[in-house]
Enzyme design. Structure first.
Site, PDB file in Angstrom:
ATOM      1  CB  THR A  36      -0.908   0.029   1.241  1.00 34.76           C
ATOM      2  OG1 THR A  36      -0.098  -0.112   2.411  1.00 34.76           O
ATOM      3  CG2 THR A  36      -1.926  -1.087   1.198  1.00 34.76           C
ATOM      4  CB  THR A  37       0.522   4.471  -1.697  1.00 34.04           C
ATOM      5  OG1 THR A  37       0.394   3.735  -2.908  1.00 34.04           O
ATOM      6  CG2 THR A  37       1.429   5.672  -1.936  1.00 34.04           C
TER       7      THR A  37
END
Length: 261
Positions: A36-37
């Site tokens: 995930t960012t």
């Protein structure tokens, strides 16, 4: 079975390929890119960390997924990649912070702590029998005079940034940061910039329940996470702001088409 030339060099972390690469480290970086960012933005009075937890099922309790951690009173970290690896590094960082407090009767410096974690990560690229950590960390905090933001790499590399991102959406985040970041931003503007990047990367599908936001300011010197209500306030603001901008662009485009006709 015929072996490719690469296979002779990617089975052990201690073996360089002829072109000077450590394939296991590169594979660890791929694990980070699939995560995930997570983003960090430094303002003139503090630092903010933002993560979209990317909930894949409505049956998952969003509170059970943690991607932003408090390390010391004045330091926090956000992770992308293998969360279990990140928890191990965070636990080690917390111990290092407490050792510094007991030994020197003062809070550990943000850069000192970041370098200790990177030295530990680097050791796992040098000796056989263990794999590199499959996670990258953004370490954010405040020193005596200024906010600090560091990005750590599975190889043990360390860089300091004004604004950066790790994970799957790094490229789109960096484009926005390169364009819109300003050195004289206050904390509110830094949070809005991070939210703007999240809005663009998720194509407008922001949900306060699946966002984590942590910040630390020079004034308070206390890392904390925003509540869901506080996050929802920023989500609503960025939706209104960007939707208005998109509508203006649409109107301009339609007027240009009419002029051309």
């Amino acid at each position: 079975m015929q072996m490719t030339p690469q296979m002779g060099y990617d089975r052990a972390i201690t073996v360089f390929s002829p072109d000077g690469r450590l394939f296991q480290v590169e594979y660890a970086r791929e694990a980070v890119k699939r995560g995930t960012t997570a983003a960090g933005v430094k303002s003139k009075d503090g630092v903010v960390l933002l993560v979209d937890k990317r909930i894949t099922s409505r049956l998952i309790e969003a509170e059970s997924i943690e991607k932003i951690f408090q390390i010391d009173d004045h330091i926090g970290a956000a992770t992308s990649g293998l969360v279990a690896d990140a928890r191990a590094l965070v636990d080690r960082a917390r111990v290092e912070a407490q050792i510094n407090k007991v030994s020197y009767d003062e809070q550990v410096g943000v850069e000192v702590l970041a370098k200790k974690i990177c030295d530990h990560k680097q050791s796992y690229t040098q000796y056989g029998g263990a794999r590199p950590y499959g996670t990258a960390l953004l370490i954010a905090g405040v020193d005596d005079s200024r906010p600090r933001l560091f990005e750590t790499d599975p190889s043990g590399a360390l860089l300091e940034y004004k604004a950066t991102a790790i994970g799957a959406g790094r490229s789109s985040f960096m484009e926005i940061f390169e364009t819109d970041y300003s050195d004289d931003m206050d904390m509110d503007a830094a949070i809005m910039l991070g939210m703007k990047a999240l809005y663009r990367s998720t194509e407008g599908k922001l949900n306060a329940a699946t966002l984590e936001v942590g910040l630390v300011t020079l004034e308070e010197r206390q890392f904390r996470k925003l509540s869901e209500d506080e996050v929802e306030t920023y989500v609503s603001r960025v939706r209104e702001e960007l939707k208005g901008t998109e509508e203006e662009k649409k109107d301009d485009s339609e007027s240009q088409d009419e002029t051309t006709e």
